[in-house]
Write an enzyme that holds these catalytic residues in place. Structure first.
Site, short mmCIF file in Angstrom:
data_model
loop_
_atom_site.label_atom_id
_atom_site.label_comp_id
_atom_site.label_asym_id
_atom_site.label_seq_id
_atom_site.Cartn_x
_atom_site.Cartn_y
_atom_site.Cartn_z
N GLY A 12 -49.31 -4.23 49.88
CA GLY A 12 -50.03 -3.94 50.90
C GLY A 12 -51.07 -3.01 51.00
CG ASP A 14 -50.74 1.39 55.30
OD1 ASP A 14 -52.01 1.56 55.32
OD2 ASP A 14 -50.14 1.80 56.32
CG ASP A 64 -37.80 -10.80 50.92
OD1 ASP A 64 -37.54 -10.51 52.09
OD2 ASP A 64 -38.89 -11.80 50.75
CG LEU A 65 -37.88 -5.02 53.30
CD1 LEU A 65 -39.03 -4.71 54.48
CD2 LEU A 65 -37.13 -4.08 53.18
CG LEU A 86 -45.25 1.90 53.49
CD1 LEU A 86 -46.34 2.23 52.77
CD2 LEU A 86 -45.03 2.69 54.85
CG MET A 89 -44.08 -11.81 59.00
SD MET A 89 -45.89 -11.90 59.77
CE MET A 89 -45.81 -11.50 61.71
CB SER A 90 -47.95 -6.12 59.18
OG SER A 90 -48.66 -6.84 57.90
CB THR A 132 -46.66 -0.44 64.82
OG1 THR A 132 -47.97 -0.93 65.42
CG2 THR A 132 -45.55 -1.08 65.48
CD GLU A 134 -50.30 -4.26 68.52
OE1 GLU A 134 -49.74 -4.88 69.41
OE2 GLU A 134 -51.46 -4.16 68.38
CE1 TYR A 156 -45.64 -5.45 62.64
CE2 TYR A 156 -46.79 -4.76 64.57
CZ TYR A 156 -46.44 -4.44 63.16
OH TYR A 156 -46.82 -3.44 62.60
CE LYS A 160 -43.33 -2.73 61.71
NZ LYS A 160 -43.15 -1.75 60.51
CG HIS A 186 -53.66 2.72 59.24
ND1 HIS A 186 -52.75 2.53 60.25
CD2 HIS A 186 -53.06 2.38 58.25
CE1 HIS A 186 -51.54 2.13 59.62
NE2 HIS A 186 -51.68 2.14 58.37
#
Length: 370
Positions: A12, A14, A64-65, A86, A89-90, A132, A134, A156, A160, A186
């Site tokens: 990704g 970041d 995979d997480l 990091l 599923m963002s 985040t 969010e 999401y 988080k 960002h």
């Protein structure tokens, strides 16, 4: 001995910038990437293919997480000094369509990493959890700091929120060095094309080159605190260089609307845009064009197809979230004090870098190709 870092989500935005940042500091970098039937390493291909760019210090692993055994096995094998989680599923809008998957990856995926480190007895491993802005969602105070109550407004963000508190819990319960970076929005040239900022810069580049006529967006009045990803990965690293773990807000302290972003992007190219109408009927129209400035940016072999009066921005209700987040504005004073960190890349420079990258990537495409 060089430090060893493990980065989830290394393919990704970041992850790619952080990998290069750490490699330049002499780290051994291990990255986890998901198996895909198509190539998904474009952002880090220069690190993989160029033997002069630390190739011998850079390793990729399929993972995979959602796979706890694989996560534990890899952490046991790598024994990292630092873990940067990091992976996620963002995409906020998509999380409403994939709520269970978002929870499995973003929430329980974080737990799997923490539990693996605990069970393996890696007491010296430091963990950075990508949190985040969010989390603040329906904001309870402006600006938002580490003490502002959370009010998440999407699957999401709720996932988080679990990841944030389970990180705090493992830190307090087991004495782990685990911290949350509450990063506000960002962006960069590596931002995914489905995110609104990249959708804008890529859309403008296509309009300028005659490949598309307009961009369809959601709520143009939404405000965000936008910084540059290249600045923010440095803050991540600094958080793991401290003697004690801190949960910190990372932000610029300036909030701008989607319309501000659009206006700035066009202005960088010498184009003035005006907005007419309101709500779902709002449109963005080309008001004037500085052709001398635009031609200088495009170069001698390209001439823009746009003209004054073109309607280039429209609102599509499809892109509205079921629960909107109207304004996010971060107070990063604590991070600036503890980390001695300041954002260095301006809002305008960030957008210019994104625009130039998108224009350069599209110049070889003609209308007949699409």
């Amino acid at each position: 001995m060089p430090k060893t870092a493990l980065i989830t989500g290394i393919t990704g935005q970041d992850g790619a910038y952080l990998a290069e940042f750490l490699l330049n500091k002499g780290y051994l970098v291990h990255g986890l990437k998901r198996r895909s039937s198509t190539f998904n390493t474009q952002r880090i291909d220069h690190l993989i293919k160029d033997p002069h760019l630390h190739k011998s210090n850079f390793y990729l692993h399929h993972s995979d997480l959602t796979d706890p055994n694989n996560i534990t096995r890899l952490i046991q094998k790598i024994k990292p000094d630092e873990i940067y989680n990091l992976g996620a599923m963002s995409h906020v809008h998509v999380s409403f369509d994939l709520p269970e998957y978002s929870a499995n990856v973003d929430a329980i995926g974080t737990l799997r990493i923490l539990e693996s480190v605990k069970l393996l007895g890696l007491n010296d491993t430091k963990i950075y959890q990508a949190s985040t802005s969010e989390l603040y969602g329906k904001v309870q105070a402006v600006p938002q700091s580490e003490s502002t109550p959370f009010y998440p407004r999407s699957p999401y963000a709720v996932a988080k929120l679990y990841a944030f508190w389970i990180t705090v819990n493992y830190r307090e319960a087991f004495g782990m060095f685990a911290c949350n970076g509450i990063l506000f929005n960002h962006e960069s040239p590596l931002r995914g094309e489905t995110f609104v900022t990249r959708k804008i810069t890529l859309g403008i580049a296509k309009i300028i080159l005659g490949l598309e006529s307009k961009i369809c967006l959601g709520n143009l009045s939404s405000k965000r605190d936008w910084g540059d990803a290249r600045d923010y990965v440095k803050a991540m690293w600094l958080m793991l260089q401290q003697d004690k773990p801190h949960d910190l807000v990372i932000s610029t302290g300036v909030s701008r609307s989607i319309k501000d972003f659009i206006d700035t992007a066009f202005r960088i190219l010498g184009i003035k845009i005006r907005f007419d109408g309101k709500d779902v009927d709002e449109t963005g129209i080309i008001d004037s064009i500085n052709f001398e400035k635009l031609d200088k940016i495009l170069g001698p072999d390209h001439r823009t197809m746009i003209k004054e009066g073109d309607k280039v921005i429209e609102v599509d209700p499809y892109y509205f979230r079921p629960t909107e987040v109207d304004e996010l504005l971060g107070d990063s004073s604590k991070a600036r004090r503890i980390l001695n960190w300041e954002p260095e890349i301006s809002f305008e420079q960030m957008i210019e870098d994104m625009l130039i990258n998108d224009l350069e990537s599209l110049k070889h495409i003609t209308i007949k190709d699409i």
